[in-house]
Design a protein around this motif. Structure first.
Motif, PDB file in Angstrom:
ATOM      1  N   PRO A 199      -5.685 -42.781 -29.437  1.00 35.29           N
ATOM      2  CA  PRO A 199      -5.460 -43.517 -30.685  1.00 35.29           C
ATOM      3  C   PRO A 199      -3.967 -43.515 -31.013  1.00 35.29           C
ATOM      4  CG  PRO A 199      -6.403 -41.357 -31.140  1.00 35.29           C
ATOM      5  CD  PRO A 199      -6.381 -41.504 -29.644  1.00 35.29           C
ATOM      6  N   THR A 222      -7.596 -47.446 -32.539  1.00 30.10           N
ATOM      7  CA  THR A 222      -8.428 -46.430 -31.909  1.00 30.10           C
ATOM      8  C   THR A 222      -8.169 -46.396 -30.407  1.00 30.10           C
ATOM      9  OG1 THR A 222     -10.299 -47.855 -31.378  1.00 30.10           O
ATOM     10  CG2 THR A 222     -10.205 -46.947 -33.618  1.00 30.10           C
ATOM     11  N   ALA A 228      -7.859 -50.247 -36.693  1.00 31.55           N
ATOM     12  CA  ALA A 228      -8.618 -49.480 -37.668  1.00 31.55           C
ATOM     13  C   ALA A 228      -8.019 -49.535 -39.063  1.00 31.55           C
ATOM     14  CB  ALA A 228      -8.726 -48.022 -37.215  1.00 31.55           C
ATOM     15  N   ARG A 248     -14.329 -40.109 -32.082  1.00 30.76           N
ATOM     16  CA  ARG A 248     -13.604 -40.916 -31.106  1.00 30.76           C
ATOM     17  C   ARG A 248     -13.688 -42.412 -31.425  1.00 30.76           C
ATOM     18  NH1 ARG A 248     -11.417 -41.793 -26.259  1.00 30.76           N
ATOM     19  NH2 ARG A 248     -12.017 -43.758 -25.274  1.00 30.76           N
ATOM     20  N   ARG A 249     -14.833 -42.872 -31.890  1.00 30.54           N
ATOM     21  CA  ARG A 249     -15.016 -44.305 -32.070  1.00 30.54           C
ATOM     22  C   ARG A 249     -14.128 -44.844 -33.186  1.00 30.54           C
ATOM     23  NH1 ARG A 249     -18.701 -47.037 -29.571  1.00 30.54           N
ATOM     24  NH2 ARG A 249     -18.785 -48.600 -31.233  1.00 30.54           N
ATOM     25  N   ASN A 250     -14.026 -44.110 -34.268  1.00 28.31           N
ATOM     26  CA  ASN A 250     -13.130 -44.530 -35.350  1.00 28.31           C
ATOM     27  C   ASN A 250     -12.607 -43.295 -36.071  1.00 28.31           C
ATOM     28  OD1 ASN A 250     -11.645 -45.859 -37.239  1.00 28.31           O
ATOM     29  ND2 ASN A 250     -13.391 -46.670 -38.386  1.00 28.31           N
ATOM     30  N   PRO A 251     -11.518 -42.721 -35.548  1.00 29.92           N
ATOM     31  CA  PRO A 251     -10.998 -41.487 -36.137  1.00 29.92           C
ATOM     32  C   PRO A 251     -10.200 -41.707 -37.422  1.00 29.92           C
ATOM     33  CG  PRO A 251      -9.605 -42.161 -34.323  1.00 29.92           C
ATOM     34  CD  PRO A 251     -10.767 -43.125 -34.355  1.00 29.92           C
TER      35      PRO A 251
END
Length: 543
Positions: A199, A222, A228, A248-251
């Motif tokens: 990211p 990301t 994001a 991990r997918r959207n930190p």
């Protein structure tokens, strides 16, 4: 899992003002610490000196000023903050573009920029030595990689950080605006995030610096390459972003994706910001410009008012015997609508005095463009005199199409200190004028509708001397911005004679452009620091 509160400090710096920039950094960090515990505050590239510092970097005292600023920061910054900030750092004979990680009164680490841009407006190889090593620092349990601006445009620096164990990449930037730049940045950083499986937080500066405008628009991507979060463009501010290393997918959370600006709005805001910062940072009380009743000066006046407020803008109509009555009326009407000071000074007696003084020199010669240029020079003298007396900056009103082919008068309509629309093609002048009218009454419709004219001769029209502006601007885009040859441009279907004529005019008018004032850059290649051609040259079309 570990998490971080990250503040993207989208800051408007003043080049060379080490003390002022340092004070503002301290203020921002102190406020960040009041809002969140142990914040990570990320500033733009070369924050302490401002960007681009150009040959200020060659001054012997730069090293002393950097050390003084860092000493102040280490003493004054709250110890709980993690601060990532850019500055130049000399080591022996080498000068590096550095991002320092400051915490608890110490410099924890320094990263040296590896990729030094040397194209378009960039000239970093003139000053800096490239670094070679990654920089990964553990902050709050998260391993954070640090890179600077151009490093994100190629795969290697991000890959180095990933190989060194980074879980997050923070990228400090001073990335100037041109049309379409936001989309270019987003596409590039998304690709880099996917390649490195990291990211990325991209922090950019905002503000005008001479001809460059920095548009901010800091954002986060990301590891999968999804946008994001994104801060607004052209707005200075501090934008919070939370990072959760376990997601991990959207930190990222805490900052929405700012609504993108359409192209005309983005250009308008770039022009306004460029004028505002040039005038204010250079200490001018206000601006003055010649308002002719034509579309170029009408657009320039609108930009000036939006940038500075009507109370700091003066418009001067300087009619002559060839000035149409509608020009006088439309100039007065626009000044009234916008609420600026409006004065009328006839150049007729000034012109007659000059002609009387030149009578012997001109005896036996035919009337030509000399007399037309003299009208423009009379106006230039008046505006520069008002400027001297009132400490007002003269805004010139030439557009990119005119600057390209020399359709302007040295020491006449080119006389002044700043040209807001210098990089705006004529066709875009019309589009921007219509756009500005959607925000509120501004430019009389008659000004937009009438055929453009310099009004330096009876019944004069621009297209008497130039191709239609849609054709001219297309040739200029291909020749100036895309570097296509005359034959390649002709091959696109544009008439040969028009192409050869325009290309020749561009080539022979380099001497004029060298003497033109700076102005806001909005295209990928503006005249000035972008495009450097010799004045004295044997280069010929077709060779």
């Amino acid at each position: 899992m570990a998490s971080l509160d990250i503040l993207c400090a989208q800051m408007n710096t003043l080049v060379g003002d080490f003390d002022g920039n340092t004070e503002r950094v301290i203020d921002i960090v102190q406020r960040a610490c009041s809002a969140r515990p142990e914040p990570v505050v990320v500033f733009p590239e070369l924050t302490l000196c401002g960007y681009p510092p150009e040959d200020l970097l060659l001054r012997p005292s730069v090293g002393l000023r950097v050390e003084r600023a860092l000493t102040c920061l280490l003493a004054e910054l709250p110890g709980e903050a993690w601060v990532l900030i850019g500055y130049p750092r000399r080591e022996g004979r080498a000068l590096y573009n550095v991002a320092g990680v400051l915490h608890d009164g110490r410099i924890i680490a320094e990263y040296r920029k590896q990729l030094l841009p040397n194209y378009q407006v960039f000239d970093e190889k003139r000053y800096f030595t490239p670094g070679t090593e990654p920089c990964v620092v553990e902050i709050g349990g998260v391993r954070v990689g640090v890179t600077i601006c151009e490093d994100i445009w190629e795969p290697e620096p991000a890959a180095q950080s990933a190989d060194a164990g980074a879980e997050l990449l923070l990228n400090l930037n001073a990335s100037p605006y041109h049309r379409g730049k936001r989309g270019e940045r987003w596409a590039l950083v998304r690709e880099r995030a996917r390649q490195s499986d990291l990211p990325v937080v991209y922090v950019n500066q905002v503000g005008g610096q001479d001809e460059l405008v920095f548009d901010g628009g800091s954002f986060a991507v990301t590891a999968d390459g999804d946008i994001a979060a994104a801060a607004p463009n052209f707005e200075e501010g501090e934008y919070w972003l939370s990072f959760d290393a376990g997601d991990r997918r959207n930190p990222f959370s805490g900052l929405a994706i700012a609504e993108p600006l359409d192209e005309l709005e983005a250009v308008w805001r770039a022009l306004v910001l460029g004028v505002r910062d040039y005038v204010n940072k250079n200490g001018f009380k206000g601006v003055v410009l010649g308002l002719s009743g034509g579309i170029d000066s009408a657009l320039t006046l609108a930009v000036a008012v939006d940038a500075l407020g009507a109370e700091r803008v003066e418009a001067v109509m300087m009619p002559f015997r060839y000035t149409a009555q509608m020009s006088v009326e439309d100039a007065a009407e626009q000044s009234r609508v916008l609420g600026v000071r409006h004065s009328v000074i006839s150049i007729e007696p000034i012109y007659d005095s000059f002609m009387a003084a030149l009578a012997d020199e001109f005896a036996g010669t035919a009337v030509d463009t000399t007399e037309e240029n003299l009208q423009a020079r009379c106006r230039g003298v008046l505006l520069m005199s008002i400027s001297n007396k009132k400490r007002y900056l003269v805004l010139t009103t030439g557009n990119k199409s005119e600057m390209a082919v020399g359709y302007s008068t040295l020491y006449g309509d080119m006389a002044g200190g700043f040209d807001p629309i210098k990089d705006v093609p004529k066709t875009l002048v019309y589009q921007l004028s219509r756009y500005r009218n959607t925000l509120g009454p501004c430019i009389p419709q008659r000004v937009i509708d009438r055929p453009p004219s310099a009004e330096l001769a009876p019944d004069q029209k621009d297209e008497d001397s130039l191709p239609p502006y849609d054709v001219l601007d297309r040739i200029l885009e291909l020749y100036v911005e895309e570097d296509m040859s005359a034959e390649a441009i002709i091959a696109t279907g544009i008439e040969r004679e028009a192409v050869l004529r325009v290309v020749r005019l561009v080539d022979i008018n380099e001497y004029k452009r060298r003497q033109a004032p700076v102005g806001v850059r909005i295209t990928k290649r503006g005249f000035g620091r972008d495009r450097r051609y010799p004045i004295t040259s044997g280069w010929r079309i077709g060779e």
